[in-house]
Scaffold this active site. Sequence first.
Site, PDB file in Angstrom:
ATOM      1  N   TYR A 156     -17.432  32.919  78.304  1.00  0.00           N
ATOM      2  CA  TYR A 156     -16.640  32.810  79.540  1.00  0.00           C
ATOM      3  C   TYR A 156     -16.015  31.402  79.661  1.00  0.00           C
ATOM      4  O   TYR A 156     -14.821  31.268  79.934  1.00  0.00           O
ATOM      5  CB  TYR A 156     -17.559  33.099  80.730  1.00  0.00           C
ATOM      6  CG  TYR A 156     -16.887  33.131  82.071  1.00  0.00           C
ATOM      7  CD1 TYR A 156     -16.167  34.250  82.494  1.00  0.00           C
ATOM      8  CD2 TYR A 156     -16.978  32.051  82.952  1.00  0.00           C
ATOM      9  CE1 TYR A 156     -15.568  34.277  83.748  1.00  0.00           C
ATOM     10  CE2 TYR A 156     -16.381  32.071  84.199  1.00  0.00           C
ATOM     11  CZ  TYR A 156     -15.679  33.187  84.597  1.00  0.00           C
ATOM     12  OH  TYR A 156     -15.073  33.220  85.835  1.00  0.00           O
ATOM     13  N   LYS A 160     -12.046  30.347  79.706  1.00  0.00           N
ATOM     14  CA  LYS A 160     -11.448  29.648  80.849  1.00  0.00           C
ATOM     15  C   LYS A 160     -10.877  28.282  80.441  1.00  0.00           C
ATOM     16  O   LYS A 160      -9.908  27.806  81.032  1.00  0.00           O
ATOM     17  CB  LYS A 160     -12.476  29.508  81.977  1.00  0.00           C
ATOM     18  CG  LYS A 160     -12.927  30.850  82.569  1.00  0.00           C
ATOM     19  CD  LYS A 160     -11.761  31.618  83.164  1.00  0.00           C
ATOM     20  CE  LYS A 160     -12.166  32.892  83.868  1.00  0.00           C
ATOM     21  NZ  LYS A 160     -11.020  33.642  84.408  1.00  0.00           N
TER      22      LYS A 160
HETATM   23  P1  NAI Z   1     -14.320  40.797  90.255  1.00  0.00           P
HETATM   24  O1  NAI Z   1     -15.191  41.270  89.157  1.00  0.00           O
HETATM   25  O2  NAI Z   1     -14.759  41.015  91.664  1.00  0.00           O
HETATM   26  O3  NAI Z   1     -12.837  41.379  90.099  1.00  0.00           O
HETATM   27  C1  NAI Z   1     -12.167  41.382  88.870  1.00  0.00           C
HETATM   28  C2  NAI Z   1     -11.165  42.515  88.841  1.00  0.00           C
HETATM   29  O4  NAI Z   1     -10.530  42.510  87.548  1.00  0.00           O
HETATM   30  C3  NAI Z   1     -11.820  43.903  89.003  1.00  0.00           C
HETATM   31  O5  NAI Z   1     -11.106  44.672  89.947  1.00  0.00           O
HETATM   32  C4  NAI Z   1     -11.720  44.499  87.605  1.00  0.00           C
HETATM   33  O6  NAI Z   1     -11.626  45.927  87.580  1.00  0.00           O
HETATM   34  C5  NAI Z   1     -10.457  43.848  87.078  1.00  0.00           C
HETATM   35  N1  NAI Z   1     -10.383  43.877  85.619  1.00  0.00           N
HETATM   36  C6  NAI Z   1     -11.392  43.689  84.724  1.00  0.00           C
HETATM   37  N2  NAI Z   1     -10.956  43.853  83.480  1.00  0.00           N
HETATM   38  C7  NAI Z   1      -9.629  44.152  83.554  1.00  0.00           C
HETATM   39  C8  NAI Z   1      -8.626  44.438  82.597  1.00  0.00           C
HETATM   40  N3  NAI Z   1      -8.893  44.449  81.295  1.00  0.00           N
HETATM   41  N4  NAI Z   1      -7.372  44.698  83.034  1.00  0.00           N
HETATM   42  C9  NAI Z   1      -7.084  44.689  84.364  1.00  0.00           C
HETATM   43  N5  NAI Z   1      -8.003  44.436  85.313  1.00  0.00           N
HETATM   44  C10 NAI Z   1      -9.264  44.172  84.918  1.00  0.00           C
HETATM   45  O7  NAI Z   1     -14.113  39.230  89.956  1.00  0.00           O
HETATM   46  P2  NAI Z   1     -13.628  38.029  90.907  1.00  0.00           P
HETATM   47  O8  NAI Z   1     -14.823  37.255  91.295  1.00  0.00           O
HETATM   48  O9  NAI Z   1     -12.716  38.531  91.935  1.00  0.00           O
HETATM   49  O10 NAI Z   1     -12.837  37.139  89.841  1.00  0.00           O
HETATM   50  C11 NAI Z   1     -11.416  37.118  89.724  1.00  0.00           C
HETATM   51  C12 NAI Z   1     -11.025  36.012  88.757  1.00  0.00           C
HETATM   52  O11 NAI Z   1     -11.506  34.762  89.231  1.00  0.00           O
HETATM   53  C13 NAI Z   1     -11.617  36.187  87.349  1.00  0.00           C
HETATM   54  O12 NAI Z   1     -10.694  35.749  86.375  1.00  0.00           O
HETATM   55  C14 NAI Z   1     -12.819  35.264  87.379  1.00  0.00           C
HETATM   56  O13 NAI Z   1     -13.198  34.848  86.104  1.00  0.00           O
HETATM   57  C15 NAI Z   1     -12.280  34.131  88.221  1.00  0.00           C
HETATM   58  N6  NAI Z   1     -13.317  33.305  88.839  1.00  0.00           N
HETATM   59  C16 NAI Z   1     -14.210  33.820  89.728  1.00  0.00           C
HETATM   60  C17 NAI Z   1     -15.182  33.003  90.287  1.00  0.00           C
HETATM   61  C18 NAI Z   1     -16.178  33.507  91.271  1.00  0.00           C
HETATM   62  O14 NAI Z   1     -17.063  32.720  91.671  1.00  0.00           O
HETATM   63  N7  NAI Z   1     -16.129  34.728  91.744  1.00  0.00           N
HETATM   64  C19 NAI Z   1     -15.276  31.576  89.929  1.00  0.00           C
HETATM   65  C20 NAI Z   1     -14.282  31.146  88.977  1.00  0.00           C
HETATM   66  C21 NAI Z   1     -13.337  31.986  88.472  1.00  0.00           C
END
Ligand code: NAI
Length: 248
Positions: A156, A160
């Site tokens: 991961y 990133k």
């Molecule tokens: P989440 O898991 O709640 O949502 C991610 C969404 O991306 C889901 O709806 C999922 O179905 C979709 N997804 C997964 N694989 C996919 C693909 N191949 N094609 C299209 N859609 C796909 O995650 P969250 O927490 O909302 O994270 C969003 C972004 O923010 C991610 O890139 C994550 O790495 C980043 N992030 C999140 C943090 C956190 O604390 N929640 C911290 C730092 C970064």
Amino acid sequence: MKLLEGKVVLVTGAARGIGKSIAIACANAGAAVAFTDIARDDNFVALENELKSIGVKAMGFVSNAADLNSSSQTVDEVVAEFERIDVLVNNAGITRDTLLMRMTEEQWDLVINVNLKSVFNLTKAVQKTMLKQRSGSIINMSSVVGVSGNAGQANYSASKAGIIGFTKSMARELGPRNIRCNAIAPGFIETEMTKAIPEEARKEWAEKIPLKRAGQPEDVANLVIFLGSDMSSYISGQVINVCGAMLT
Ligand code: NAI
């Protein structure tokens, strides 16, 4: 005048979490919103309806961000439907956390493909449109662990960190055509993704954050509005943390 009035925004992985919050914030800021996710599930349909109820043009597209063909086909469909793309938010991301000793090749490849290759796929697909428009803002979702590294998250963190290198390269490559590219590095944001972390560990993390709380998806979405709008027209090639001073 709303900040994103007249603009078309494309957000990947928006059915829930941070992506959902970004899509809603963009709609509230007056943008037409196209979003993607991997399947047309209940979350997907609910978001489509919520966006439409805000009163903007909105449409969801089932698309795998890790796949180049799927991504370019989706971008073609979005352009056919919305006529332009002003803001691309590369938000889709996953985790497969484990120590390197236990990490499989599959876990490595999957995280790199969904988190990093997706950014290549979508940016490559939208650049044609943005070059023609001679304008655009690309916003890539990195993470504080892409800057600091993290035990148990080699795949991961690498994905990133890769996003940051890609972002800075695009800022240089596409800047002369008035296309900006920035990365957001969220810290600990409360979503389904971080719910996977045990409650005790989450409390401990929050305690260590100077602002003494986990961030909310809206905290990230607010920055997307700024970076997508003309208020940030001289800001490109930057990595901006949204982390409550967790990483300074
Ligand atoms: P989440 O898991 O709640 O949502 C991610 C969404 O991306 C889901 O709806 C999922 O179905 C979709 N997804 C997964 N694989 C996919 C693909 N191949 N094609 C299209 N859609 C796909 O995650 P969250 O927490 O909302 O994270 C969003 C972004 O923010 C991610 O890139 C994550 O790495 C980043 N992030 C999140 C943090 C956190 O604390 N929640 C911290 C730092 C970064």
